[in-house]
Motif scaffolding. Structure first.
Motif, PDB file in Angstrom:
ATOM      1  N   ASP A   1      -1.285   2.093   2.080  1.00 10.18           N
ATOM      2  CA  ASP A   1      -1.116   2.438   0.672  1.00 10.18           C
ATOM      3  C   ASP A   1      -1.324   1.200  -0.187  1.00 10.18           C
ATOM      4  OD1 ASP A   1      -0.529   4.990   1.456  1.00 10.18           O
ATOM      5  OD2 ASP A   1       1.615   4.861   1.057  1.00 10.18           O
ATOM      6  N   VAL A   2      -2.046   1.374  -1.285  1.00  6.54           N
ATOM      7  CA  VAL A   2      -2.324   0.293  -2.229  1.00  6.54           C
ATOM      8  C   VAL A   2      -1.744   0.704  -3.576  1.00  6.54           C
ATOM      9  CG1 VAL A   2      -4.122  -1.085  -3.342  1.00  6.54           C
ATOM     10  CG2 VAL A   2      -4.457  -0.267  -1.001  1.00  6.54           C
ATOM     11  N   GLU A   3      -0.759  -0.056  -4.058  1.00 12.40           N
ATOM     12  CA  GLU A   3      -0.158   0.251  -5.360  1.00 12.40           C
ATOM     13  C   GLU A   3      -1.132  -0.089  -6.485  1.00 12.40           C
ATOM     14  OE1 GLU A   3       4.402  -0.014  -5.858  1.00 12.40           O
ATOM     15  OE2 GLU A   3       3.772  -1.846  -4.822  1.00 12.40           O
ATOM     16  N   PRO A   4      -1.179   0.734  -7.525  1.00 10.05           N
ATOM     17  CA  PRO A   4      -2.099   0.507  -8.649  1.00 10.05           C
ATOM     18  C   PRO A   4      -1.542  -0.497  -9.665  1.00 10.05           C
ATOM     19  CG  PRO A   4      -0.941   2.563  -8.969  1.00 10.05           C
ATOM     20  CD  PRO A   4      -0.492   2.021  -7.642  1.00 10.05           C
ATOM     21  N   LEU A   5      -1.396  -1.733  -9.242  1.00 11.11           N
ATOM     22  CA  LEU A   5      -0.821  -2.775 -10.108  1.00 11.11           C
ATOM     23  C   LEU A   5      -1.876  -3.335 -11.063  1.00 11.11           C
ATOM     24  CD1 LEU A   5       1.218  -4.676  -7.384  1.00 11.11           C
ATOM     25  CD2 LEU A   5       2.023  -2.883  -8.946  1.00 11.11           C
ATOM     26  N   ALA A   6      -1.479  -3.624 -12.282  1.00 11.22           N
ATOM     27  CA  ALA A   6      -2.392  -4.138 -13.309  1.00 11.22           C
ATOM     28  C   ALA A   6      -3.147  -5.368 -12.800  1.00 11.22           C
ATOM     29  CB  ALA A   6      -1.624  -4.491 -14.573  1.00 11.22           C
ATOM     30  N   GLY A   7      -4.455  -5.349 -12.966  1.00 10.91           N
ATOM     31  CA  GLY A   7      -5.294  -6.472 -12.569  1.00 10.91           C
ATOM     32  C   GLY A   7      -5.741  -6.445 -11.120  1.00 10.91           C
ATOM     33  N   ARG A   8      -5.193  -5.555 -10.327  1.00 11.25           N
ATOM     34  CA  ARG A   8      -5.584  -5.467  -8.920  1.00 11.25           C
ATOM     35  C   ARG A   8      -6.966  -4.824  -8.815  1.00 11.25           C
ATOM     36  NH1 ARG A   8      -1.321  -3.384  -4.812  1.00 11.25           N
ATOM     37  NH2 ARG A   8      -0.946  -5.631  -4.686  1.00 11.25           N
ATOM     38  N   ILE A   9      -7.819  -5.438  -8.004  1.00 10.07           N
ATOM     39  CA  ILE A   9      -9.150  -4.898  -7.733  1.00 10.07           C
ATOM     40  C   ILE A   9      -9.224  -4.564  -6.254  1.00 10.07           C
ATOM     41  CG2 ILE A   9     -11.628  -5.385  -7.682  1.00 10.07           C
ATOM     42  CD1 ILE A   9     -11.156  -7.221 -10.117  1.00 10.07           C
ATOM     43  N   VAL A  10      -9.663  -3.343  -5.956  1.00 12.81           N
ATOM     44  CA  VAL A  10      -9.795  -2.873  -4.579  1.00 12.81           C
ATOM     45  C   VAL A  10     -11.260  -2.521  -4.346  1.00 12.81           C
ATOM     46  CG1 VAL A  10      -9.025  -1.165  -2.887  1.00 12.81           C
ATOM     47  CG2 VAL A  10      -7.474  -1.893  -4.712  1.00 12.81           C
ATOM     48  N   ILE A  11     -11.824  -3.010  -3.253  1.00 12.93           N
ATOM     49  CA  ILE A  11     -13.197  -2.680  -2.862  1.00 12.93           C
ATOM     50  C   ILE A  11     -13.130  -2.125  -1.452  1.00 12.93           C
ATOM     51  CG2 ILE A  11     -15.529  -3.552  -2.449  1.00 12.93           C
ATOM     52  CD1 ILE A  11     -14.833  -5.887  -4.353  1.00 12.93           C
ATOM     53  N   PHE A  12     -13.672  -0.913  -1.258  1.00  9.60           N
ATOM     54  CA  PHE A  12     -13.665  -0.338   0.079  1.00  9.60           C
ATOM     55  C   PHE A  12     -14.887   0.553   0.276  1.00  9.60           C
ATOM     56  CE2 PHE A  12     -11.330   2.569  -2.625  1.00  9.60           C
ATOM     57  CZ  PHE A  12     -11.726   3.832  -2.213  1.00  9.60           C
ATOM     58  N   ASP A  13     -15.222   0.777   1.524  1.00 11.05           N
ATOM     59  CA  ASP A  13     -16.333   1.644   1.899  1.00 11.05           C
ATOM     60  C   ASP A  13     -15.961   3.077   1.523  1.00 11.05           C
ATOM     61  OD1 ASP A  13     -18.176   3.279   3.237  1.00 11.05           O
ATOM     62  OD2 ASP A  13     -18.288   1.942   4.965  1.00 11.05           O
ATOM     63  N   SER A  14     -16.747   3.709   0.668  1.00 14.32           N
ATOM     64  CA  SER A  14     -16.439   5.051   0.165  1.00 14.32           C
ATOM     65  C   SER A  14     -16.414   6.112   1.257  1.00 14.32           C
ATOM     66  CB  SER A  14     -17.460   5.463  -0.896  1.00 14.32           C
ATOM     67  OG  SER A  14     -17.471   4.536  -1.948  1.00 14.32           O
ATOM     68  N   THR A  15     -16.985   5.804   2.418  1.00 15.04           N
ATOM     69  CA  THR A  15     -16.986   6.796   3.499  1.00 15.04           C
ATOM     70  C   THR A  15     -15.661   6.823   4.248  1.00 15.04           C
ATOM     71  OG1 THR A  15     -17.953   5.261   5.114  1.00 15.04           O
ATOM     72  CG2 THR A  15     -19.485   6.580   3.785  1.00 15.04           C
ATOM     73  N   ILE A  16     -14.772   5.844   3.992  1.00 17.94           N
ATOM     74  CA  ILE A  16     -13.442   5.869   4.594  1.00 17.94           C
ATOM     75  C   ILE A  16     -12.656   7.003   3.946  1.00 17.94           C
ATOM     76  CG2 ILE A  16     -11.241   4.628   4.746  1.00 17.94           C
ATOM     77  CD1 ILE A  16     -12.838   2.025   4.783  1.00 17.94           C
ATOM     78  N   LEU A  17     -11.985   7.792   4.768  1.00 26.69           N
ATOM     79  CA  LEU A  17     -11.152   8.862   4.237  1.00 26.69           C
ATOM     80  C   LEU A  17     -10.065   8.243   3.359  1.00 26.69           C
ATOM     81  CD1 LEU A  17     -10.542  11.884   4.264  1.00 26.69           C
ATOM     82  CD2 LEU A  17      -9.080  11.474   6.249  1.00 26.69           C
ATOM     83  N   HIS A  18      -9.936   8.746   2.120  1.00 27.60           N
ATOM     84  CA  HIS A  18      -8.958   8.190   1.186  1.00 27.60           C
ATOM     85  C   HIS A  18      -8.465   9.266   0.233  1.00 27.60           C
ATOM     86  CE1 HIS A  18     -12.870   7.808  -0.808  1.00 27.60           C
ATOM     87  NE2 HIS A  18     -12.213   7.855  -1.951  1.00 27.60           N
ATOM     88  N   GLU A  19      -7.349   8.988  -0.408  1.00 27.98           N
ATOM     89  CA  GLU A  19      -6.767   9.928  -1.367  1.00 27.98           C
ATOM     90  C   GLU A  19      -5.892   9.155  -2.339  1.00 27.98           C
ATOM     91  OE1 GLU A  19      -3.517  12.442   0.230  1.00 27.98           O
ATOM     92  OE2 GLU A  19      -3.718  11.260   2.069  1.00 27.98           O
ATOM     93  N   VAL A  20      -5.610   9.778  -3.484  1.00 25.38           N
ATOM     94  CA  VAL A  20      -4.662   9.211  -4.446  1.00 25.38           C
ATOM     95  C   VAL A  20      -3.405  10.067  -4.375  1.00 25.38           C
ATOM     96  CG1 VAL A  20      -4.193   8.728  -6.868  1.00 25.38           C
ATOM     97  CG2 VAL A  20      -6.483   8.340  -5.937  1.00 25.38           C
ATOM     98  N   LEU A  21      -2.285   9.419  -4.119  1.00 27.67           N
ATOM     99  CA  LEU A  21      -1.017  10.131  -4.016  1.00 27.67           C
ATOM    100  C   LEU A  21      -0.529  10.537  -5.409  1.00 27.67           C
ATOM    101  CD1 LEU A  21       0.702   7.899  -1.311  1.00 27.67           C
ATOM    102  CD2 LEU A  21      -0.636   9.985  -0.995  1.00 27.67           C
ATOM    103  N   PRO A  22       0.325  11.563  -5.483  1.00 24.30           N
ATOM    104  CA  PRO A  22       0.820  12.026  -6.788  1.00 24.30           C
ATOM    105  C   PRO A  22       1.441  10.889  -7.600  1.00 24.30           C
ATOM    106  CG  PRO A  22       1.486  13.540  -5.054  1.00 24.30           C
ATOM    107  CD  PRO A  22       0.879  12.341  -4.371  1.00 24.30           C
ATOM    108  N   SER A  23       1.213  10.952  -8.907  1.00 27.97           N
ATOM    109  CA  SER A  23       1.710   9.937  -9.826  1.00 27.97           C
ATOM    110  C   SER A  23       2.674  10.582 -10.813  1.00 27.97           C
ATOM    111  CB  SER A  23       0.524   9.321 -10.579  1.00 27.97           C
ATOM    112  OG  SER A  23       0.968   8.399 -11.526  1.00 27.97           O
TER     113      SER A  23
END
Length: 79
Positions: free
Chosen positions: A33-55
Motif C-alpha cells: 500500500d502506498v499512501e497518497p501523501l502530498a508531493g509523493r511521486i509513484v512510478i510503476f508498470d501499468s500492467t501490475i495489478l493495482h487498485e485504489v482503496l476507498p477514501s
C-alpha cells in the motif's frame, strides 16, 4: 507505465485512499500500500495489478500514463 503525483495536503492514514500494488507470483502474492501523501511521486508498470482503496476524504492526484516501444523503457527513466 503509470506516474502519479499526489497533492493531498494534511493527508492522514485514516483518510484511506491508498494505492495498492499487487506483486509477486500466483503462489506467493504480495501487496504493498502506498499512501497518497502530498508531493509523493509513484512510478510503476501499468500492467501490475493495482487498485485504489476507498477514501474518506477528497483525494487529489495528477496521473500520467507513459507508453514505451519495446526496449525504450531505459530512455524513459534516463530522460
Amino acid at each position: 507505465y503509470t506516474v502519479i503525483c499526489y497533492a493531498n495536503a494534511d493527508w492522514r492514514t485514516e483518510h484511506g485512499g491508498c494505492l495498492r500494488l499487487h506483486t509477486g507470483s500466483s503462489t506467493r502474492a504480495v501487496s504493498r500500500d502506498v499512501e497518497p501523501l502530498a508531493g509523493r511521486i509513484v512510478i510503476f508498470d501499468s500492467t501490475i495489478l493495482h487498485e485504489v482503496l476507498p477514501s474518506w476524504s477528497e483525494r487529489l492526484a495528477i496521473t500520467l500514463w507513459v507508453w514505451c516501444e519495446d526496449g525504450d523503457e531505459e530512455k524513459f527513466f534516463l530522460s
